[in-house]
Design a protein around this motif. Structure first.
Motif, mmCIF file in Angstrom:
data_model
loop_
_atom_site.group_PDB
_atom_site.id
_atom_site.type_symbol
_atom_site.label_atom_id
_atom_site.label_comp_id
_atom_site.label_asym_id
_atom_site.label_seq_id
_atom_site.Cartn_x
_atom_site.Cartn_y
_atom_site.Cartn_z
ATOM 1 N N THR A 1 25.035 45.123 44.191
ATOM 2 C CA THR A 1 25.245 44.024 45.108
ATOM 3 C C THR A 1 24.819 44.161 46.438
ATOM 4 N N TRP B 1 42.817 38.149 46.570
ATOM 5 C CA TRP B 1 43.604 37.870 45.305
ATOM 6 C C TRP B 1 44.619 39.213 45.216
ATOM 7 N N TYR C 1 46.265 42.062 42.533
ATOM 8 C CA TYR C 1 45.920 42.412 41.205
ATOM 9 C C TYR C 1 46.967 42.003 40.511
ATOM 10 N N ARG D 1 43.618 36.211 40.305
ATOM 11 C CA ARG D 1 42.178 35.872 40.550
ATOM 12 C C ARG D 1 42.079 34.932 39.564
ATOM 13 N N ASP D 2 42.257 34.989 38.223
ATOM 14 C CA ASP D 2 42.044 34.354 37.220
ATOM 15 C C ASP D 2 42.577 32.733 37.539
ATOM 16 N N ASN E 1 43.072 31.721 40.501
ATOM 17 C CA ASN E 1 42.657 31.479 41.914
ATOM 18 C C ASN E 1 43.935 31.252 42.709
ATOM 19 N N THR F 1 32.979 34.376 46.098
ATOM 20 C CA THR F 1 33.934 34.301 45.330
ATOM 21 C C THR F 1 33.261 34.626 44.118
ATOM 22 N N ASP F 2 31.974 34.768 43.654
ATOM 23 C CA ASP F 2 31.472 35.248 42.265
ATOM 24 C C ASP F 2 31.071 36.598 42.380
ATOM 25 N N PHE G 1 32.388 40.469 42.594
ATOM 26 C CA PHE G 1 33.709 41.319 42.180
ATOM 27 C C PHE G 1 33.657 42.519 42.464
ATOM 28 N N SER H 1 36.495 44.411 43.967
ATOM 29 C CA SER H 1 37.525 44.636 44.867
ATOM 30 C C SER H 1 38.489 43.581 44.691
ATOM 31 N N ASP H 2 39.652 43.718 45.413
ATOM 32 C CA ASP H 2 40.720 42.534 45.271
ATOM 33 C C ASP H 2 40.305 41.634 46.483
ATOM 34 N N CYS I 1 36.971 39.429 48.038
ATOM 35 C CA CYS I 1 35.377 39.330 47.770
ATOM 36 C C CYS I 1 34.643 39.303 48.995
#
Length: 252
Positions: free
Chosen positions: A22, A200, A202, A207-208, A210, A235-236, A238, A240-241, A243
């Protein structure tokens, strides 16, 4: 120039996964990290071409910030020049000829708002510190500021009213900060955009679904507005909790 800010919720943990990929993909001029959760000597990063600066909390495995930059600063300052608030590694300032870059991990008011008084004290001291910098040259502030400013900045404002990060006190404090000559860069470009968040829980597959909060920011001195070309929430990405968030600018 490209600025990135990311609360990694443990730098040693994220490095074991896709952090290097990343980091290289984003290719930022300035890469700011919050919540490193580490002490000096616990991690050595190979980041060719980057200067590395860390601020550590006295408490082990807690808080902490870092900046990785391609541009060597004139000066580096740790903390916010406050004896009360400079024990948790929550801020780093880099000075450049024409601006200051500050990254911060703002205190969370905690369950039951047990640290709200500490948080509000931090806000007062931090805003005074930033205003002092701003009187000298423009400021670029980034980090996990632990406040969703408006109802548009979180999925469930009604059920979270009076919870940490969405109390009237924290929101009003952030409003006061902006009124002192600072700009929420994301809202500058996207004043009405909904359903975009940077954190988001955990829990509950948040997150799923949103079901998030926008608590990670780039805030700049208003007089830098003509230098800023975009402010993004990535947002794409990942790991961590949170972005990462991004600021793009012309040369400053």
């Amino acid at each position: 120039m490209k600025f990135i800010s990311w609360n990694v919720n443990g730098l040693r943990a994220v490095v074991k996964h896709d952090f290097a990929e990343t980091f290289n993909q984003l290719d930022a001029d300035f890469f700011c990290i919050q919540e490193t959760k580490m002490q000096e000597g616990q991690l050595e990063l190979e980041l060719p071409g980057y200067h590395q600066y860390f601020s550590y909390a006295e408490r082990k495995g807690y808080s902490g910030t870092a900046i990785f930059t391609k541009h060597e600063p004139l000066n580096v300052m740790y903390g916010i020049q406050s004896e009360e608030f400079d024990h948790e590694g929550r801020a780093i300032t880099l000075e450049y000829p024409d601006f200051y870059l500050v990254t911060s991990y703002v205190p969370n008011s905690g369950a039951g708002l047990k640290r709200l008084d500490f948080r509000m004290g931090w806000d007062t001291a931090f805003q005074a510190y930033l205003s002092k910098l701003d009187a000298d040259k423009p400021v670029i502030l980034c980090g996990d500021l632990n406040v969703a400013h408006k109802e548009i900045d979180l999925k469930n404002p009604q059920s979270n009213h009076h919870n940490a990060g969405f109390t009237d006190e924290e929101r009003q404090s952030f409003t006061k900060f902006l009124q002192a000559g600072f700009m929420d860069t994301f809202r500058h470009f996207y004043p009405d955009q909904t359903d975009i968040y940077s954190w988001w829980s955990y829990r509950f597959h948040s997150r799923d679904r949103n079901a998030g909060w926008r608590i990670d920011y780039f805030v700049t001195s208003e007089r830098l507005a003509d230098k800023i070309t975009d402010s993004k929430i990535l947002t794409d990405i990942f790991g961590s909790d949170h972005c990462p968030v991004e600021l793009d600018t012309k040369a400053i």
